[in-house]
Design an enzyme around this catalytic site. Sequence first.
Site, short mmCIF file in Angstrom:
data_model
loop_
_atom_site.label_atom_id
_atom_site.label_comp_id
_atom_site.label_asym_id
_atom_site.label_seq_id
_atom_site.Cartn_x
_atom_site.Cartn_y
_atom_site.Cartn_z
N GLN B 191 12.24 -13.76 37.06
CA GLN B 191 13.14 -14.80 37.33
C GLN B 191 14.49 -14.39 36.89
OE1 GLN B 191 10.18 -18.20 36.74
NE2 GLN B 191 12.03 -19.16 36.92
N GLU B 226 10.63 -16.56 33.76
CA GLU B 226 11.96 -16.57 33.33
C GLU B 226 12.18 -15.62 32.07
OE1 GLU B 226 13.67 -20.40 32.56
OE2 GLU B 226 15.53 -19.75 31.76
N ARG B 304 16.17 -29.74 26.01
CA ARG B 304 15.93 -30.76 27.08
C ARG B 304 15.04 -31.87 27.02
NH1 ARG B 304 17.81 -30.69 32.60
NH2 ARG B 304 18.75 -28.74 32.80
N PHE B 338 10.94 -28.06 32.13
CA PHE B 338 11.58 -27.29 30.70
C PHE B 338 11.69 -28.18 29.74
CE2 PHE B 338 15.10 -24.95 28.70
CZ PHE B 338 14.58 -23.57 28.89
N ALA B 503 16.16 -23.65 35.90
CA ALA B 503 17.14 -25.05 35.82
C ALA B 503 17.48 -25.66 37.10
CB ALA B 503 18.21 -24.72 34.79
N GLU B 707 13.13 -28.92 39.97
CA GLU B 707 12.24 -29.54 39.11
C GLU B 707 12.02 -30.84 39.06
OE1 GLU B 707 13.31 -27.09 35.08
OE2 GLU B 707 15.15 -27.27 36.17
#
Lengths: 473, 769
Positions: B191, B226, B304, B338, B503, B707
């Site tokens: 990613q 990621e 987050r 996340f 994100a 997400e």
Amino acid sequence: MFQFLLNREVVSADLPHGTVLLDFIRRRRGLAGTKEGCREGDCGACMVLLGEPLENGLAYRPVNSCLVPLAEAEGRHVVTIEGLNRDALTPVQQAFVDEGAAQCGFCTPGFMLSLAGFLLSSPRWDGDAANEAIGGNLCRCTGYIAIRRALAKVCARLSNEIAAPAGSAERVRQLVAGGWLPDDFLSAAGIVNGLQCGGTQIALGHVPPVLVAGGTDLFVQRGDELESAPMDLLSRRAHLRGIRMENGVCVIGAATPLADLEDSEALRAVLPGLERHLRLVASRPIRNRATLAGNLVNASPIGDLAILLLALDARLTLGDEAGRRVVQLRDFFLGYKVIDRRPDELVLEIEFDPPPPDAVLGFEKVSRRTHLDIAAVNSAMLAVARDGRISTMRLSVGGVAPVPKFLQQTCAMLTGAEITPAVLRGALDAADDEIAPISDVRGSADYKRNLLRRLLVAHFQKLSPEAAEELLP
Amino acid sequence: MNHPDTHLHVRGESRFADDEPAAAGLLFAVVVPSPVAHGKLLSIETADAGTMPGVCAVLTRDDIPGQNQIGNIIPDEPLLAEDAVHAIGQPVALVVAATESAARRAAGRVRVVTEPLEAVFDPREAFAKGEIMAPPRTFALGDVDAAWERCEIVVSGRADTGGQEHAYLETQGTIARPVEGGGVHLLSSTQAPTAVQRAVSRVLGLPMHQIEVEVRRLGGGFGGKEDQATPWAVLAALAAWKLQRPVRLVLRRHEDMRWTGKRHPYSSDFKIGVTRDGRIIAYEAFFYQNSGSTADLSPSVLERTLFHATNSYHIPNVRATGVCCRTNLASNTAFRGFGGPQGMFVMESAIHAAARALGITAEEIQKANLLRAGDPLPYGTTLGTPTLPRCWDEAERRFGFAERRASIAEFNTTHRWEKKGMAVMPVCFGISFTTTFLNQAGALAHVYADGSVSVSTAAVEMGQGTNAKLRQVAADTFSIRPERVRLETTSTARIANTSPTAASSGPDLNGNATRLACLGILGRLRETAAKLLGAATADGVELRSERVFLDGRATDLDWEKLVAAAYLSRVGLSAHAHYATPEIHFDKQSNQGHPFAYHAVGVALIETTVDCLRGTGRVNSVRLVHDAGRSLNPLVDRGQVEGGIAQGIGWMTMEECRHDANGRTLTDSFTTYKVPGPNDAPEEFDVHFLEDPEGPAGVLGSKTVGEPPLMYGIGAYFAMLEALRAARPELEPFYEAPLTAERMLMALNGATTPCVAEISASNPPPDPP
């Protein structure tokens, strides 16, 4: 060297016979539409169709190519996604596109293959049957809702277009005419019948061949080491397959795939609910390969078929060059993964007496995921009760002992007893004394004990809901 | 409109990294992992393996020409172990051979000799031992300490969530090949192409321009690729560079499940203070994040969690503190949401506990405290998105929360062995990278002389439909048919300095960059058209459905003619553009700023049934109203919503990561780790996108949906818990996800540990009527 039809092309394979079909397809043939997701038959990304010649054409079954030795392809038609494509999208492909039923796309070819099996072999066109057909396909983008919408469309169209019986040559013709399958399916049987066969059973050098039944556990456990091993395929011994009633006894060939059990009208007639129980055992593509004897010889303490057959008080016929003998299934399991079978012996048949018409057959299985999972605890009961009194009681349980367990003492205690809450409660305690669960990835010992009590209550509910009512708080 | 890739997917023609035809001389790499969770690395004995047939090399730390370091946020992650190992599966050596089986056999013969050290797997224990990645961080609003005494009831407790395996069906993998001039080309399933490029550059000691990382698509990422595609990609690059041969490194499923990180498990303490009518006055939470063996993205994930610690609620006094705890598990990493889901679960647990103490429903508290535009958030800004109350009202109107409760209560009184439960789950999720500098993207557009268009961006397609959306943005901007537009692979040679596709930012950032690039070309095309049509300026020129209009009237000039004419007139038909989200900033020292471009919001109702005899449950229905803005592609967005929720439900109910006492992963296959299958999809799934959306949004008024929907799945936990409480009213609530069949049965047996530690009332509750 042996031959098979791969999509539209006759191929000759010279790889070791234990190479799995998946590796041959992807690596040797560069057919990249078949994906490797898990190499354990759990995800369905590597699904292919295996077409086996029968009198009236080829019988196709979707199978997980990661668990099928290459030798198994000999004299058969292997179909991958590349072999399903036409110039235009098929109605199934179009429905997936229209409903957004493919996200990352990695699992999608596998779904297409499972559904091709559905097209060829389903007796009905309803959502339930379609859903069962894809029960062995995982989609981690979890597009199942969109897939369900696509399947509803597909089934609606099939109901209008395809009426020929499952497995018939006419079914194939209708599917090809409607654009559901490419033309190649019309000529495949003729090509397969002309293939050169007979090459796979030759042992290489002095290495004894590996006996392969369905291979659905064997290749999970030992896939890498079997790569170069010669194979002795039990699927090729016709006398080991089939289901028949003989003198009132139900006899099943050892190498009969589980899918044949659920498809057998004779068996469904004597074992009501069988289809439902088998759906909990594994996915349809696994059941297309996994055999009855394989499940028994594997001797997993949690083997679903062993549990079911213990309650049926099944008998095994084993044989070698010296002769045959019959073993009660409940005496067959000697210890953890130890069975009463001599090295040269093969299980030939499994037989049982059909339960009387008033018998109650229950099968219970609880796992983390209801479908396509290994049980934490499973249990079967075959009981006959007349006038509130138990005349026959056979209870088996898995996952709570080193072997699939027949609850000898509990059954003895219940046989002849009146059905009362006190009697049943006593049975729960007796069962608890007979088992010795261990904590593992499927659950703690404590959980398994508790779960078994509850599964027994679920069985007893079938005998007397009122009495069972009082067994739990 | 359809996702352009689905035509390829259904025909099995879409290519993933490992689907490329094998290059001549391709070698296969297999990783030798650390056998222990924590230990001194005494020696790596490679002699046996190195002489086995087919083996080309066994690489260790000593073979690294540059820095042995691939850590992203904190440099704490050697590519190949140096003198210590910190988790089972940490790469120690790499065997490269002519066939995969030869490499596997040889890998089994490399002896890794360690002296075991004490290993820690529990985050609270790690914290107590001082094993933290960075000092704890606190987000605060109001004065919590002073607020408790104003609360009429205060409830404190503990809430834990487990890890989650990404289970992308395509495992981690990269094919690396040497290119002329000493560089390396990687075809990788990542990613974050630039992160891979940077790490390869660092490890090989080469400038970044020597490394090209290319991605066509991923067979699922979900955050798992990621940061954690990087080690495998760099190892492949190292081998390819060292041996000057193409090298394939693709993990087997069980390797991937053992060696790569999961969603972070959290153990958290909460304290909530409310008034009798359900207003939340104060909320305090402490999050112990199980970060695993390296920092990876853990500090950002924790951040987050803090951003979303209060989920969808306006709470005037808040203190949320979190800490990254270092343990000896595979380093945990990004996973859809996340850190947000972990924070929201604790908030919902606190509301559930408070509702129980007050004797009211959770919905009453949720609704009474729902965030409205202008409400302050605990990080120095106010909420700009106004549509959360509208989503709630519309969900309530459509689905009838009270009616559903009544119907469930009726069912529960008439059914002995089955009980139903429901939960409402609002979600308010901030959109943007919270690390501000990542909120930038580039796009490169070419219009070819025949009118076909090629677009390259920083976005990676992984099933989320980015390509479909970007194609639409380009087609809309030019006003041409989408079929004219092709989305290229993501390549660091075409688009530099890319942010990861993560994100939920892919469509917004890259969509805006694509739009800017296309606008650049369009401006020149309009000038050309003006000249061709004899107009003084381009002001009156516009393109509508492939036709050039002048002053509102159709002309003879169409897209193809215009492009051909522009080319012959030597007009530039390519453009690169850069986009940076405006007006966002965040200061990580003061924890104040305006980190999000907007919030994605919505409200879901989840209903479940529990089989109280067998201790199993299922989700019957999911119904929701979600604000997707002016959706660029409702079909794609719907898929994201349905898939995200199913993943969230899986995390809450059946997906459980387990390891043994030595840190060895027990759930290392799809046989032991269960993700939802076709039979687990709820019978009823009703998705409504909010009509007439308003407030700030992303590209072309759309709002990204990657997400946020996952967090609706949290409702499944509370709906199951309610069903269990219907079966056993005396059940003390417990907040320990996932709520597996085992946990449910133990709860039905009364054998769970209650998670509410303390309830205090400042004045005694009135006598019940």
